[in-house]
Design a protein around this motif. Structure first.
Motif, PDB file in Angstrom:
ATOM      1  N   ARG A  30       0.839  -1.191   0.000  1.00 31.82           N
ATOM      2  CA  ARG A  30       0.000   0.000   0.000  1.00 31.82           C
ATOM      3  C   ARG A  30       0.877   1.246   0.000  1.00 31.82           C
ATOM      4  O   ARG A  30       1.713   1.415   0.888  1.00 31.82           O
ATOM      5  CB  ARG A  30      -0.921  -0.015   1.211  1.00 31.82           C
ATOM      6  CG  ARG A  30      -1.939  -1.145   1.172  1.00 31.82           C
ATOM      7  CD  ARG A  30      -2.863  -1.139   2.388  1.00 31.82           C
ATOM      8  NE  ARG A  30      -2.158  -1.258   3.658  1.00 31.82           N
ATOM      9  CZ  ARG A  30      -1.763  -2.425   4.198  1.00 31.82           C
ATOM     10  NH1 ARG A  30      -1.976  -3.554   3.566  1.00 31.82           N
ATOM     11  NH2 ARG A  30      -1.150  -2.423   5.358  1.00 31.82           N
ATOM     12  N   VAL A  31       0.660   2.104  -0.994  1.00 30.01           N
ATOM     13  CA  VAL A  31       1.431   3.333  -1.140  1.00 30.01           C
ATOM     14  C   VAL A  31       0.481   4.521  -1.057  1.00 30.01           C
ATOM     15  O   VAL A  31      -0.504   4.594  -1.790  1.00 30.01           O
ATOM     16  CB  VAL A  31       2.190   3.364  -2.486  1.00 30.01           C
ATOM     17  CG1 VAL A  31       2.959   4.678  -2.636  1.00 30.01           C
ATOM     18  CG2 VAL A  31       3.126   2.175  -2.606  1.00 30.01           C
ATOM     19  N   LEU A  32       0.797   5.434  -0.158  1.00 30.43           N
ATOM     20  CA  LEU A  32       0.029   6.661   0.007  1.00 30.43           C
ATOM     21  C   LEU A  32       0.828   7.799  -0.612  1.00 30.43           C
ATOM     22  O   LEU A  32       2.018   7.949  -0.333  1.00 30.43           O
ATOM     23  CB  LEU A  32      -0.215   6.914   1.497  1.00 30.43           C
ATOM     24  CG  LEU A  32      -0.989   8.159   1.881  1.00 30.43           C
ATOM     25  CD1 LEU A  32      -2.357   8.194   1.217  1.00 30.43           C
ATOM     26  CD2 LEU A  32      -1.129   8.225   3.400  1.00 30.43           C
ATOM     27  N   TYR A  53       0.468  -1.844  -7.418  1.00 28.02           N
ATOM     28  CA  TYR A  53       0.483  -1.345  -6.046  1.00 28.02           C
ATOM     29  C   TYR A  53      -0.939  -0.917  -5.684  1.00 28.02           C
ATOM     30  O   TYR A  53      -1.708  -0.501  -6.553  1.00 28.02           O
ATOM     31  CB  TYR A  53       1.404  -0.125  -5.907  1.00 28.02           C
ATOM     32  CG  TYR A  53       2.869  -0.444  -5.924  1.00 28.02           C
ATOM     33  CD1 TYR A  53       3.541  -0.764  -4.750  1.00 28.02           C
ATOM     34  CD2 TYR A  53       3.604  -0.421  -7.105  1.00 28.02           C
ATOM     35  CE1 TYR A  53       4.898  -1.054  -4.752  1.00 28.02           C
ATOM     36  CE2 TYR A  53       4.957  -0.708  -7.120  1.00 28.02           C
ATOM     37  CZ  TYR A  53       5.592  -1.018  -5.941  1.00 28.02           C
ATOM     38  OH  TYR A  53       6.929  -1.306  -5.937  1.00 28.02           O
ATOM     39  N   GLN A  54      -1.291  -0.987  -4.406  1.00 26.63           N
ATOM     40  CA  GLN A  54      -2.534  -0.398  -3.914  1.00 26.63           C
ATOM     41  C   GLN A  54      -2.191   1.051  -3.571  1.00 26.63           C
ATOM     42  O   GLN A  54      -1.219   1.303  -2.862  1.00 26.63           O
ATOM     43  CB  GLN A  54      -3.025  -1.129  -2.675  1.00 26.63           C
ATOM     44  CG  GLN A  54      -3.425  -2.562  -2.922  1.00 26.63           C
ATOM     45  CD  GLN A  54      -3.843  -3.241  -1.633  1.00 26.63           C
ATOM     46  OE1 GLN A  54      -4.456  -2.629  -0.772  1.00 26.63           O
ATOM     47  NE2 GLN A  54      -3.487  -4.510  -1.506  1.00 26.63           N
ATOM     48  N   VAL A  55      -2.961   1.991  -4.070  1.00 32.33           N
ATOM     49  CA  VAL A  55      -2.582   3.398  -3.954  1.00 32.33           C
ATOM     50  C   VAL A  55      -3.758   4.266  -3.525  1.00 32.33           C
ATOM     51  O   VAL A  55      -4.875   4.099  -4.007  1.00 32.33           O
ATOM     52  CB  VAL A  55      -2.047   3.933  -5.313  1.00 32.33           C
ATOM     53  CG1 VAL A  55      -1.575   5.371  -5.174  1.00 32.33           C
ATOM     54  CG2 VAL A  55      -0.931   3.056  -5.845  1.00 32.33           C
ATOM     55  N   LEU A  56      -3.475   5.193  -2.613  1.00 37.56           N
ATOM     56  CA  LEU A  56      -4.383   6.282  -2.276  1.00 37.56           C
ATOM     57  C   LEU A  56      -3.615   7.583  -2.473  1.00 37.56           C
ATOM     58  O   LEU A  56      -2.390   7.624  -2.339  1.00 37.56           O
ATOM     59  CB  LEU A  56      -4.860   6.196  -0.823  1.00 37.56           C
ATOM     60  CG  LEU A  56      -5.840   5.092  -0.465  1.00 37.56           C
ATOM     61  CD1 LEU A  56      -6.190   5.157   1.020  1.00 37.56           C
ATOM     62  CD2 LEU A  56      -7.100   5.173  -1.310  1.00 37.56           C
ATOM     63  N   TYR A  57      -4.370   8.656  -2.752  1.00 40.05           N
ATOM     64  CA  TYR A  57      -3.761   9.946  -3.031  1.00 40.05           C
ATOM     65  C   TYR A  57      -4.491  11.039  -2.257  1.00 40.05           C
ATOM     66  O   TYR A  57      -5.712  11.009  -2.138  1.00 40.05           O
ATOM     67  CB  TYR A  57      -3.817  10.207  -4.543  1.00 40.05           C
ATOM     68  CG  TYR A  57      -3.592  11.637  -4.923  1.00 40.05           C
ATOM     69  CD1 TYR A  57      -2.350  12.229  -4.724  1.00 40.05           C
ATOM     70  CD2 TYR A  57      -4.608  12.402  -5.462  1.00 40.05           C
ATOM     71  CE1 TYR A  57      -2.140  13.548  -5.055  1.00 40.05           C
ATOM     72  CE2 TYR A  57      -4.399  13.720  -5.804  1.00 40.05           C
ATOM     73  CZ  TYR A  57      -3.170  14.287  -5.596  1.00 40.05           C
ATOM     74  OH  TYR A  57      -2.962  15.596  -5.909  1.00 40.05           O
ATOM     75  N   ALA A  58      -3.731  11.997  -1.727  1.00 36.95           N
ATOM     76  CA  ALA A  58      -4.315  13.138  -1.013  1.00 36.95           C
ATOM     77  C   ALA A  58      -3.530  14.405  -1.333  1.00 36.95           C
ATOM     78  O   ALA A  58      -2.356  14.336  -1.709  1.00 36.95           O
ATOM     79  CB  ALA A  58      -4.290  12.888   0.492  1.00 36.95           C
TER      80      ALA A  58
END
Length: 151
Positions: A30-32, A53-58
């Motif tokens: 998991r990559v933020l 990759y599992q990704v979230l973005y902010a």
């Protein structure tokens, strides 16, 4: 197509810590991404997703804090402009917290004004890429850290 030019200069792109992540596929990594520029953050998130990759973005620290607490990422790619005004207080807090102390934190910093490598190291970053940086370089750094076997 992007031409891959080798960059070995610590001032441009490097890991400073030698902690090796878990071996295996990237499907469980998991990559933020915390980036002020939505186009850059979303593009990087899309490419990392394509690399499994599992990704979230902010785009701000408050959202990053919530995502870290609930999602427990393995890596954080952080635009230093989001935390520089506080002298990297957010990164320092992550390093002091037992839950996030081992989180891989990669600084994504400006060419001008120049973020000092020494300052970034002292703040708690594990590595650094200077903008502009080829996206493949960022992905290569993550792949090498997590000993990606599904390349």
């Amino acid at each position: 197509m992007t031409r891959r030019v080798p960059l070995d200069d610590e001032q441009e792109c490097a890991f400073w810590t030698t902690n090796v992540g878990a071996k295996g596929t990237t499907a469980n990594c998991r990559v933020l991404i915390g980036h002020r520029d939505e186009a850059i953050g979303a593009s990087l998130a899309l490419l990392l997703t394509l690399k499994k990759y599992q990704v979230l973005y902010a785009t701000n620290i408050a959202t990053l804090q919530r995502q870290i607490a609930s999602w427990r990422p393995h890596a954080l790619l952080l635009d230093t402009r989001l935390d520089a005004d506080s002298r990297y207080a957010f990164v320092r807090r992550l390093r002091q917290d037992d839950q996030t102390a081992r989180l891989l934190i990669l600084a994504m910093s400006n060419v001008y004004p120049l973020d000092s490598v020494a300052t970034l190291k002292q703040a708690g970053f594990d590595g650094h890429v200077r903008r502009p940086c080829s996206v493949w370089r960022v992905i290569d750094l993550l792949d090498s850290h997590f000993c990606r076997q599904d390349a």
